[in-house]
Design a protein around this motif. Sequence first.
Motif, PDB file in Angstrom:
ATOM      1  N   ARG A 200      11.282  -9.874  57.210  1.00 29.65           N
ATOM      2  CA  ARG A 200      10.711 -10.902  56.348  1.00 29.65           C
ATOM      3  C   ARG A 200      10.888 -12.247  57.034  1.00 29.65           C
ATOM      4  O   ARG A 200      11.989 -12.588  57.486  1.00 29.65           O
ATOM      5  CB  ARG A 200      11.389 -10.939  54.973  1.00 29.65           C
ATOM      6  CG  ARG A 200      10.607 -11.763  53.962  1.00 29.65           C
ATOM      7  CD  ARG A 200      11.400 -12.052  52.711  1.00 29.65           C
ATOM      8  NE  ARG A 200      12.423 -13.067  52.956  1.00 29.65           N
ATOM      9  CZ  ARG A 200      13.337 -13.436  52.067  1.00 29.65           C
ATOM     10  NH1 ARG A 200      13.384 -12.847  50.899  1.00 29.65           N
ATOM     11  NH2 ARG A 200      14.216 -14.368  52.358  1.00 29.65           N
ATOM     12  N   VAL A 201       9.822 -13.018  57.103  1.00 31.93           N
ATOM     13  CA  VAL A 201       9.833 -14.325  57.772  1.00 31.93           C
ATOM     14  C   VAL A 201       9.405 -15.378  56.760  1.00 31.93           C
ATOM     15  O   VAL A 201       8.409 -15.201  56.053  1.00 31.93           O
ATOM     16  CB  VAL A 201       8.872 -14.345  58.981  1.00 31.93           C
ATOM     17  CG1 VAL A 201       8.895 -15.713  59.646  1.00 31.93           C
ATOM     18  CG2 VAL A 201       9.226 -13.254  59.964  1.00 31.93           C
ATOM     19  N   ARG A 202      10.155 -16.476  56.697  1.00 34.37           N
ATOM     20  CA  ARG A 202       9.803 -17.587  55.819  1.00 34.37           C
ATOM     21  C   ARG A 202       9.869 -18.902  56.584  1.00 34.37           C
ATOM     22  O   ARG A 202      10.831 -19.151  57.314  1.00 34.37           O
ATOM     23  CB  ARG A 202      10.741 -17.664  54.617  1.00 34.37           C
ATOM     24  CG  ARG A 202      10.434 -16.635  53.549  1.00 34.37           C
ATOM     25  CD  ARG A 202      11.329 -16.774  52.348  1.00 34.37           C
ATOM     26  NE  ARG A 202      10.847 -15.988  51.231  1.00 34.37           N
ATOM     27  CZ  ARG A 202      11.444 -15.893  50.061  1.00 34.37           C
ATOM     28  NH1 ARG A 202      12.580 -16.555  49.842  1.00 34.37           N
ATOM     29  NH2 ARG A 202      10.945 -15.153  49.099  1.00 34.37           N
ATOM     30  N   LEU A 203       8.848 -19.728  56.392  1.00 36.02           N
ATOM     31  CA  LEU A 203       8.819 -21.074  56.934  1.00 36.02           C
ATOM     32  C   LEU A 203       8.608 -22.033  55.772  1.00 36.02           C
ATOM     33  O   LEU A 203       7.622 -21.905  55.032  1.00 36.02           O
ATOM     34  CB  LEU A 203       7.686 -21.237  57.956  1.00 36.02           C
ATOM     35  CG  LEU A 203       7.766 -20.367  59.215  1.00 36.02           C
ATOM     36  CD1 LEU A 203       6.525 -20.567  60.063  1.00 36.02           C
ATOM     37  CD2 LEU A 203       9.019 -20.684  60.019  1.00 36.02           C
ATOM     38  N   TYR A 222       5.900 -10.347  55.629  1.00 34.46           N
ATOM     39  CA  TYR A 222       6.873  -9.253  55.563  1.00 34.46           C
ATOM     40  C   TYR A 222       6.142  -7.935  55.785  1.00 34.46           C
ATOM     41  O   TYR A 222       4.913  -7.851  55.685  1.00 34.46           O
ATOM     42  CB  TYR A 222       7.593  -9.244  54.208  1.00 34.46           C
ATOM     43  CG  TYR A 222       6.684  -9.136  53.006  1.00 34.46           C
ATOM     44  CD1 TYR A 222       6.187  -7.904  52.582  1.00 34.46           C
ATOM     45  CD2 TYR A 222       6.307 -10.259  52.286  1.00 34.46           C
ATOM     46  CE1 TYR A 222       5.350  -7.797  51.485  1.00 34.46           C
ATOM     47  CE2 TYR A 222       5.467 -10.172  51.190  1.00 34.46           C
ATOM     48  CZ  TYR A 222       4.993  -8.927  50.783  1.00 34.46           C
ATOM     49  OH  TYR A 222       4.155  -8.829  49.703  1.00 34.46           O
ATOM     50  N   ASN A 223       6.920  -6.882  56.091  1.00 33.48           N
ATOM     51  CA  ASN A 223       6.310  -5.566  56.263  1.00 33.48           C
ATOM     52  C   ASN A 223       6.809  -4.554  55.235  1.00 33.48           C
ATOM     53  O   ASN A 223       6.653  -3.350  55.424  1.00 33.48           O
ATOM     54  CB  ASN A 223       6.521  -5.041  57.688  1.00 33.48           C
ATOM     55  CG  ASN A 223       7.967  -4.665  57.969  1.00 33.48           C
ATOM     56  OD1 ASN A 223       8.874  -4.988  57.201  1.00 33.48           O
ATOM     57  ND2 ASN A 223       8.200  -3.972  59.075  1.00 33.48           N
ATOM     58  N   GLY A 263       3.123  -5.947  48.821  1.00 35.29           N
ATOM     59  CA  GLY A 263       1.848  -5.466  49.331  1.00 35.29           C
ATOM     60  C   GLY A 263       0.692  -5.516  48.361  1.00 35.29           C
ATOM     61  O   GLY A 263      -0.420  -5.114  48.717  1.00 35.29           O
ATOM     62  N   PHE A 264       0.905  -6.009  47.123  1.00 36.24           N
ATOM     63  CA  PHE A 264      -0.209  -6.106  46.190  1.00 36.24           C
ATOM     64  C   PHE A 264       0.020  -7.269  45.235  1.00 36.24           C
ATOM     65  O   PHE A 264       1.125  -7.763  45.063  1.00 36.24           O
ATOM     66  CB  PHE A 264      -0.400  -4.802  45.412  1.00 36.24           C
ATOM     67  CG  PHE A 264       0.686  -4.511  44.417  1.00 36.24           C
ATOM     68  CD1 PHE A 264       0.549  -4.844  43.081  1.00 36.24           C
ATOM     69  CD2 PHE A 264       1.865  -3.892  44.810  1.00 36.24           C
ATOM     70  CE1 PHE A 264       1.551  -4.578  42.165  1.00 36.24           C
ATOM     71  CE2 PHE A 264       2.869  -3.615  43.897  1.00 36.24           C
ATOM     72  CZ  PHE A 264       2.717  -3.966  42.565  1.00 36.24           C
ATOM     73  N   ASN A 265      -1.064  -7.704  44.613  1.00 31.73           N
ATOM     74  CA  ASN A 265      -1.028  -8.809  43.662  1.00 31.73           C
ATOM     75  C   ASN A 265      -1.059  -8.233  42.245  1.00 31.73           C
ATOM     76  O   ASN A 265      -2.052  -7.619  41.844  1.00 31.73           O
ATOM     77  CB  ASN A 265      -2.228  -9.720  43.885  1.00 31.73           C
ATOM     78  CG  ASN A 265      -2.229 -10.927  42.970  1.00 31.73           C
ATOM     79  OD1 ASN A 265      -1.405 -11.040  42.064  1.00 31.73           O
ATOM     80  ND2 ASN A 265      -3.147 -11.848  43.210  1.00 31.73           N
ATOM     81  N   PRO A 266       0.007  -8.394  41.454  1.00 34.76           N
ATOM     82  CA  PRO A 266       0.037  -7.801  40.114  1.00 34.76           C
ATOM     83  C   PRO A 266      -0.962  -8.442  39.148  1.00 34.76           C
ATOM     84  O   PRO A 266      -1.211  -7.894  38.081  1.00 34.76           O
ATOM     85  CB  PRO A 266       1.478  -8.044  39.657  1.00 34.76           C
ATOM     86  CG  PRO A 266       1.914  -9.251  40.413  1.00 34.76           C
ATOM     87  CD  PRO A 266       1.250  -9.149  41.747  1.00 34.76           C
ATOM     88  N   ASN A 276       2.871  -7.817  57.361  1.00 40.07           N
ATOM     89  CA  ASN A 276       3.122  -9.067  58.087  1.00 40.07           C
ATOM     90  C   ASN A 276       1.950 -10.033  58.067  1.00 40.07           C
ATOM     91  O   ASN A 276       1.771 -10.851  58.982  1.00 40.07           O
ATOM     92  CB  ASN A 276       3.554  -8.789  59.537  1.00 40.07           C
ATOM     93  CG  ASN A 276       5.016  -8.385  59.611  1.00 40.07           C
ATOM     94  OD1 ASN A 276       5.856  -8.913  58.889  1.00 40.07           O
ATOM     95  ND2 ASN A 276       5.328  -7.439  60.492  1.00 40.07           N
ATOM     96  N   SER A 277       1.133  -9.972  57.016  1.00 40.56           N
ATOM     97  CA  SER A 277       0.129 -11.005  56.803  1.00 40.56           C
ATOM     98  C   SER A 277       0.819 -12.268  56.312  1.00 40.56           C
ATOM     99  O   SER A 277       1.781 -12.214  55.541  1.00 40.56           O
ATOM    100  CB  SER A 277      -0.896 -10.553  55.757  1.00 40.56           C
ATOM    101  OG  SER A 277      -1.549  -9.382  56.177  1.00 40.56           O
TER     102      SER A 277
END
Length: 576
Positions: A200-203, A222-223, A263-266, A276-277
């Motif tokens: 997980r990457v955060r900027l 994130y993956n 991975g999805f929008n509730p 990793n989008s």
Amino acid sequence: MKQHRFTWLAGFATVTSLTTFPGSAGAQMLYEDVDPMAITPVQELTTLLDQPMGQVTSVSELRDVQPTDWAYEALKSLVERYGCIVGYPDRTFRGDRALSRWEFAAGLNACMNTMERLLQENVAVIKADIEKLQRLAQEFQTELSALGARVDNLETRTAYLEDHQFSTTTKLNGEVIFSISGATGGEPDADSAQIVFNDRVRLNLTTSFTGKDALITGLQAYNFTAGNPITGTGSVAETLFPNDASILGEGMTSFNYEPQFAGFNPQNLQPSCGNNSVCLYKLLYITPVADNFTVFVGPKAEVTDAFPTIVPFASEGQGTLSRAFAINPVLRVSGGTTETGLASAAGFIYKPNDVVDWRALYGSVNAAIPQNEGFPGTPLGAGLFNGSFVAATQLTLYPTENLDLGLNYAYSYHQINILGTGLTGAAAGTLGGLPLTTPVNVNSVGATLTWRINPSIYFTTYGAYFMVDQANSGSAFTNLASWMAGLYFPDAFAEGNTAGLMFGQPLTRVGAGNGATLTPDNISNRAIPYQIEAFYNYKINNNLSITPGAFVIFNPEGDSSNSTTGVFALRTTFTF
């Protein structure tokens, strides 16, 4: 912390500069002591550890120099004739302090510059003084050359920083998590979970326009992913507990740093992020409007952006590994902390004194949707005030220096039969036995306490209780509860390292009626679940830490037919 300090005297100026190795505590101290939104790179370079000296025009201004001192006449001559002696802001000269060759060279350079200026202005200079300076210059030629090179280097570096600074108003920080994890146990006929490697990457970009406000823009990748948003296929929870755990990827095996709806929008059950989008996960503006009163508003926010967590190991990157014990579950209701910034929220922070902190917010998870299509098109609703929402408040008290206490209440409406906490399979289909499309009202209360027994050990605990009622029509209800008690060890075995040990009850059903069942069809033998967890955060340096840890769940997902489940992880966290 390793530091180098040098002093440069040239003409009438004295500059003291602190050079700190990257990543040291000194660099952090620089930003703590000085508002980073209000300084330039030049000011950073000239931030002083000691007070700088200032020019004096008469030796009588120096409080610690008396006419009886053996060097009084020499000082008087240098000050009044050439003006190349400086003193400290408290009007002292501190002549009894030992002098290094570097400091003497700096003072010599100041007097040489002064005499050179006087000669250019055709001001009479005593020949004997010039001869003395020439002899001294030959003696200190090496130091003077090196001093000039240092000054030139400092000016070059300062110019470079001014030309290449990221922004005068925006500060960038980031966090990168690598995680290797696995799990055993689960339902009797479930597949074993494979060893997986996640990231997980955060900027975060924090921008200030006034020096007191902050616009926070957060990007995330994130993956973690649940391949099917309804069944949760692809999550560890669904792999181990395909019946007892979860739709929507929810379950007791979730990690603290794992997005809730991976991975999805509730809001529409469509794929989102994952793989990793890069996605926008936080957009929030905070500003003071009066003394002790601050407001905030944003289209992507989390409850923990506003409310103190109090639990000392709440950090997703360096604290507890499990999602269950990181913060009080009341803070997670209605997707309040999803790690995806689901809610649009607005609220206030009121701090009348150092003992009392009161905060409240209203959040809507469907504020941007203009039309309510119901399930499955818009399962959470639509509009800022039509559909799922949460209204929450927290009163935080600091009665002593060693005690923090938080009291929480939240009321929320959910258009479907979920809690949105991501803590357990019971959070989806909360009213057991009723359809997923059943709307619910949720009243939740909680309390969190941390007691710093001494600098080496903290005691922390929380309790939470949820009262879920069928909305609109019907009187079905379900009650859920959770608690935790833990020990936190700052500077465990070495300075900067931390450790935690926790035991408690993950969120589970404790009561139901009027059409809702305490034991839904997917539960074989209802039992109260318990969890024990331990972790150790080893800090390699200020920017890198490694956290091995594990947690064990007894009667996982509230079903004694399930095997005791163990989850382990090795988390590496990079911060910058």
